[in-house]
Design a protein around this motif. Structure first.
Motif, PDB file in Angstrom:
ATOM      1  N   PRO A   1      40.394  51.852 124.427  1.00  0.00           N
ATOM      2  CA  PRO A   1      39.327  51.561 125.402  1.00  0.00           C
ATOM      3  C   PRO A   1      38.951  50.080 125.470  1.00  0.00           C
ATOM      4  CG  PRO A   1      38.756  53.496 124.141  1.00  0.00           C
ATOM      5  CD  PRO A   1      39.979  52.910 123.510  1.00  0.00           C
TER       6      PRO A   1
ATOM      7  N   GLN B   1      39.158  54.102 134.816  1.00  0.00           N
ATOM      8  CA  GLN B   1      37.721  54.368 134.739  1.00  0.00           C
ATOM      9  C   GLN B   1      37.345  55.118 133.467  1.00  0.00           C
ATOM     10  OE1 GLN B   1      36.324  57.092 137.662  1.00  0.00           O
ATOM     11  NE2 GLN B   1      34.188  56.830 137.120  1.00  0.00           N
ATOM     12  N   ARG B   2      38.147  56.081 133.079  1.00  0.00           N
ATOM     13  CA  ARG B   2      37.832  56.887 131.895  1.00  0.00           C
ATOM     14  C   ARG B   2      37.771  56.012 130.640  1.00  0.00           C
ATOM     15  NH1 ARG B   2      41.601  60.462 128.516  1.00  0.00           N
ATOM     16  NH2 ARG B   2      43.148  59.250 129.608  1.00  0.00           N
ATOM     17  N   TYR B   3      38.751  55.119 130.471  1.00  0.00           N
ATOM     18  CA  TYR B   3      38.770  54.246 129.306  1.00  0.00           C
ATOM     19  C   TYR B   3      37.642  53.221 129.360  1.00  0.00           C
ATOM     20  CZ  TYR B   3      43.399  56.161 128.557  1.00  0.00           C
ATOM     21  OH  TYR B   3      44.440  57.004 128.338  1.00  0.00           O
TER      22      TYR B   3
ATOM     23  N   VAL C   1      34.660  53.521 130.857  1.00  0.00           N
ATOM     24  CA  VAL C   1      33.389  54.192 130.564  1.00  0.00           C
ATOM     25  C   VAL C   1      33.316  54.541 129.080  1.00  0.00           C
ATOM     26  CG1 VAL C   1      32.056  56.296 130.995  1.00  0.00           C
ATOM     27  CG2 VAL C   1      33.060  55.051 132.899  1.00  0.00           C
ATOM     28  N   GLU C   2      34.432  54.958 128.490  1.00  0.00           N
ATOM     29  CA  GLU C   2      34.454  55.282 127.063  1.00  0.00           C
ATOM     30  C   GLU C   2      34.156  54.046 126.229  1.00  0.00           C
ATOM     31  OE1 GLU C   2      37.733  56.804 123.814  1.00  0.00           O
ATOM     32  OE2 GLU C   2      37.936  57.436 125.890  1.00  0.00           O
TER      33      GLU C   2
ATOM     34  N   GLU D   1      30.522  53.254 126.560  1.00  0.00           N
ATOM     35  CA  GLU D   1      29.755  54.287 125.863  1.00  0.00           C
ATOM     36  C   GLU D   1      29.772  54.067 124.351  1.00  0.00           C
ATOM     37  OE1 GLU D   1      31.085  58.646 125.116  1.00  0.00           O
ATOM     38  OE2 GLU D   1      30.215  58.536 127.118  1.00  0.00           O
TER      39      GLU D   1
END
Length: 171
Positions: free
Chosen positions: A76, A157-159, A161-162, A165
């Motif tokens: 990430p 996007q997934r990475y 946001v991770e 987060e």
């Protein structure tokens, strides 16, 4: 480029090529390199020390611990740095005008200035062109300029946001 002269045997001309951008992106050689180092530092500080110690107890050395444990956990943060680097390289105008002097290889953002666009569309008759039509063409050019950024963001996007987060997790 003395090093390039030693490697290639003759002087290398990098003007009007994309090699200066590739070299600065690969080496993170810019004003933003400090930010990238800070992102990685904070990410690796957030990984518990016990994970690394467990790998040492299982018999893994420093290299194997880094390649098998730390790097997969750092995906990430690597994606975030890659995304920041790509966006800054894509939107950069200082280095673009320094390295690319020909308008044939100029970036979309710099070549989509209203005056240049009006001349390209109307072939020199910019004063007779409809302002609404020129505005539509300019807006389309701007959309096409940011379209690669949107597509890349949709894939990572997934990475991203991770990684954002995980920055709030302590311990």
């Amino acid at each position: 480029m003395g090093l390039m002269t030693l490697i290639a045997g003759k002087p290398v001309n990098l003007l009007n090529t994309y090699w200066p951008f590739i070299l600065t992106a690969i080496t993170a050689n810019s004003l933003k390199a400090g930010l990238y180092i800070f992102i990685f530092r904070q990410f690796f500080r957030g990984i518990p020390k016990e994970v690394e110690e467990a790998a040492y107890v299982d018999g893994a050395g420093i290299g194997r611990t880094f390649s098998r444990i730390m790097l997969p956990n750092a995906i990430p943060s690597m994606v975030t740095v890659m995304l920041f680097s790509f966006v800054w390289q894509w939107n950069d105008s200082f280095y673009t005008t320094t390295y690319l002097t020909s308008s044939k290889v100029m970036s979309t953002q710099l070549s989509s200035l209203p005056y240049n666009l009006a001349q390209q569309v109307t072939d020199g008759a910019a004063s007779q062109a409809d302002p609404f039509y020129l505005s539509m063409i300019q807006d389309t050019g701007i959309l096409l300029a940011i379209l690669p950024l949107i597509i890349i963001y949709l894939f990572v996007q997934r990475y991203f946001v991770e990684s954002v987060e995980r920055t709030g997790i302590v311990g």
